[in-house]
Motif scaffolding. Structure first.
Motif, short mmCIF file in Angstrom:
data_model
loop_
_atom_site.label_atom_id
_atom_site.label_comp_id
_atom_site.label_asym_id
_atom_site.label_seq_id
_atom_site.Cartn_x
_atom_site.Cartn_y
_atom_site.Cartn_z
N ALA A 78 0.83 -1.20 0.00
CA ALA A 78 0.00 0.00 0.00
C ALA A 78 0.86 1.25 0.00
CB ALA A 78 -0.93 -0.01 1.21
N LEU A 79 1.95 1.25 0.78
CA LEU A 79 2.86 2.40 0.81
C LEU A 79 3.45 2.64 -0.58
CD1 LEU A 79 4.86 1.88 4.14
CD2 LEU A 79 2.95 3.44 3.74
N THR A 80 3.89 1.57 -1.22
CA THR A 80 4.50 1.69 -2.54
C THR A 80 3.53 2.30 -3.54
OG1 THR A 80 5.97 -0.19 -2.13
CG2 THR A 80 5.60 0.41 -4.42
N GLU A 81 2.28 1.86 -3.49
CA GLU A 81 1.27 2.39 -4.42
C GLU A 81 1.04 3.88 -4.23
OE1 GLU A 81 -2.39 0.29 -4.34
OE2 GLU A 81 -1.57 -1.51 -5.30
N HIS A 82 1.32 4.38 -3.03
CA HIS A 82 1.15 5.81 -2.75
C HIS A 82 2.48 6.56 -2.75
CE1 HIS A 82 -2.87 4.49 -1.59
NE2 HIS A 82 -3.24 5.75 -1.57
N ASN A 83 3.50 5.90 -3.32
CA ASN A 83 4.83 6.52 -3.46
C ASN A 83 5.41 6.98 -2.13
OD1 ASN A 83 4.84 6.31 -6.37
ND2 ASN A 83 3.37 8.00 -6.39
N ILE A 84 5.19 6.17 -1.10
CA ILE A 84 5.75 6.45 0.22
C ILE A 84 6.74 5.35 0.58
CG2 ILE A 84 5.23 6.68 2.67
CD1 ILE A 84 2.53 7.83 1.89
N GLU A 85 7.91 5.75 0.97
CA GLU A 85 8.97 4.79 1.30
C GLU A 85 8.75 4.25 2.72
OE1 GLU A 85 13.88 4.52 1.53
OE2 GLU A 85 12.88 6.32 0.76
#
Length: 334
Positions: free
Chosen positions: A201-208
């Protein structure tokens, strides 16, 4: 006292047929069933488990191994199994494995020694190889909350990765970007998969993924308490906390309130499992529904279908989690 042999003679049927009638086996015709029941009534015969075992080579008992006896998660699981089997006239023998390899194996050997007709296992420490070898023995084995590919037809599992994804996705869609995560113990497959879903989910929202905002807990309330304490002490701001189960979420929420946090204004918290107390916390806990009681019932239905030849039972081997929105999360205040 009348015996099963006298029932067999009077009804003019075999011992096995008498046993099938007592076990409510649908393969016996209505006419034959009536003959057996009439003979039992005439003789005043009351079936008992020993007689049934002698006639059918079954003990009408199913062994259950769970990690722990305490906590709402395992209570709901065992309730689902027991209620389904009890309704069918079967009994359960329960023991624990405490998520330790030697204790799980010891518990399994105990249940086999009790001559259970089948085993329903919630095991976390024993290897897949051990379970595959175990399945080749005389006692049928069914796994709950675990997936082993060669045993897939005997597995009941939850899509934990999807659940982890849904939890974090809901937080991200509320505008939170600084998100802390309290995981379950990573030797457990469900904990690993929930974390995997969180990272997706983080990756999909461009959050590391920030390892400094990560804490590995123990799936117990104290893990949530200690986890939030350590995360706060790092002095790294975060506005939301994702917990890998409800017990840790409850510990974290208690610690937060005791240290001046207004929930959810200062911190949004989401759990996983939707155990019975989640709706009674303050604020009520947003969580992921883990239908563990239904999974327990389904494991029991698999046993009834495969071992006791019950018909017309629909089997679902993989369950999907769903998001339960309550009051412990809210959109990030700008």
């Amino acid at each position: 006292m009348a015996t099963i042999y006298e029932v067999s003679d009077l009804a003019g049927v075999s011992l096995a047929t008498v046993s099938r009638v007592m076990n409510k086996n649908t393969r016996v015709s209505e006419k034959t069933t009536k003959k057996v029941l009439d003979a039992m009534a005439q003789l005043g015969y009351k079936p008992n488990s020993i007689a049934q075992s002698l006639a059918s080579n079954r003990t009408n008992s199913v062994g259950i191994l769970v990690s722990e006896l305490h906590g709402p998660f395992f209570a709901q699981m065992m309730a689902g199994i027991e209620s389904e089997l009890r309704a069918a006239g079967k009994h359960v023998i329960i023991t624990t494995g405490h998520s330790e390899d030697d204790k799980e194996k010891d518990g399994i050997e105990f249940l086999i020694s009790r001559k259970c007709d089948a085993l329903i296992l919630h095991v976390e420490a024993v290897s897949d190889e051990y379970l595959i070898e175990l399945s080749q023995g005389k006692t049928p084995v069914y796994l709950i909350n675990r997936y082993v590919k060669p045993l897939k037809d005997n597995c009941i599992s939850l899509d934990n990765e999807l659940g982890g994804y849904l939890a974090s996705k809901s937080i991200l869609e509320q505008g939170h970007k600084k998100i802390a995560y309290i995981a379950g113990p990573q030797f457990k497959a469900d904990a690993r998969n929930r974390l995997k879903g969180h990272k997706k989910a983080l990756t999909e929202h461009n959050i590391e993924f920030n390892n400094e905002l990560f804490y590995e807990g123990d799936f117990n309330e104290v893990g949530g308490t200690q986890g939030l304490k350590q995360l706060i002490n790092k002095k790294i701001p975060f506005t939301a906390l994702v917990c890998a189960n409800d017990e840790m979420a409850s510990g974290a929420m208690k610690y937060a309130r005791e240290h001046g946090y207004n929930l959810p204004n200062d911190l949004s918290v989401i759990g996983f499992d939707n155990v019975i107390f989640a709706n009674y916390l303050y604020p009520t806990l947003t969580t992921i529904d883990n239908p563990v009681e239904n999974m327990g019932q389904m494991a029991a239905k698999m046993v009834l279908k495969d071992i006791y030849q019950y018909k017309n039972l629909e089997i679902n081997r993989v369950f999907e989690p769903t998001l339960i929105n309550r009051d412990s999360t809210q959109a990030l205040l700008k």
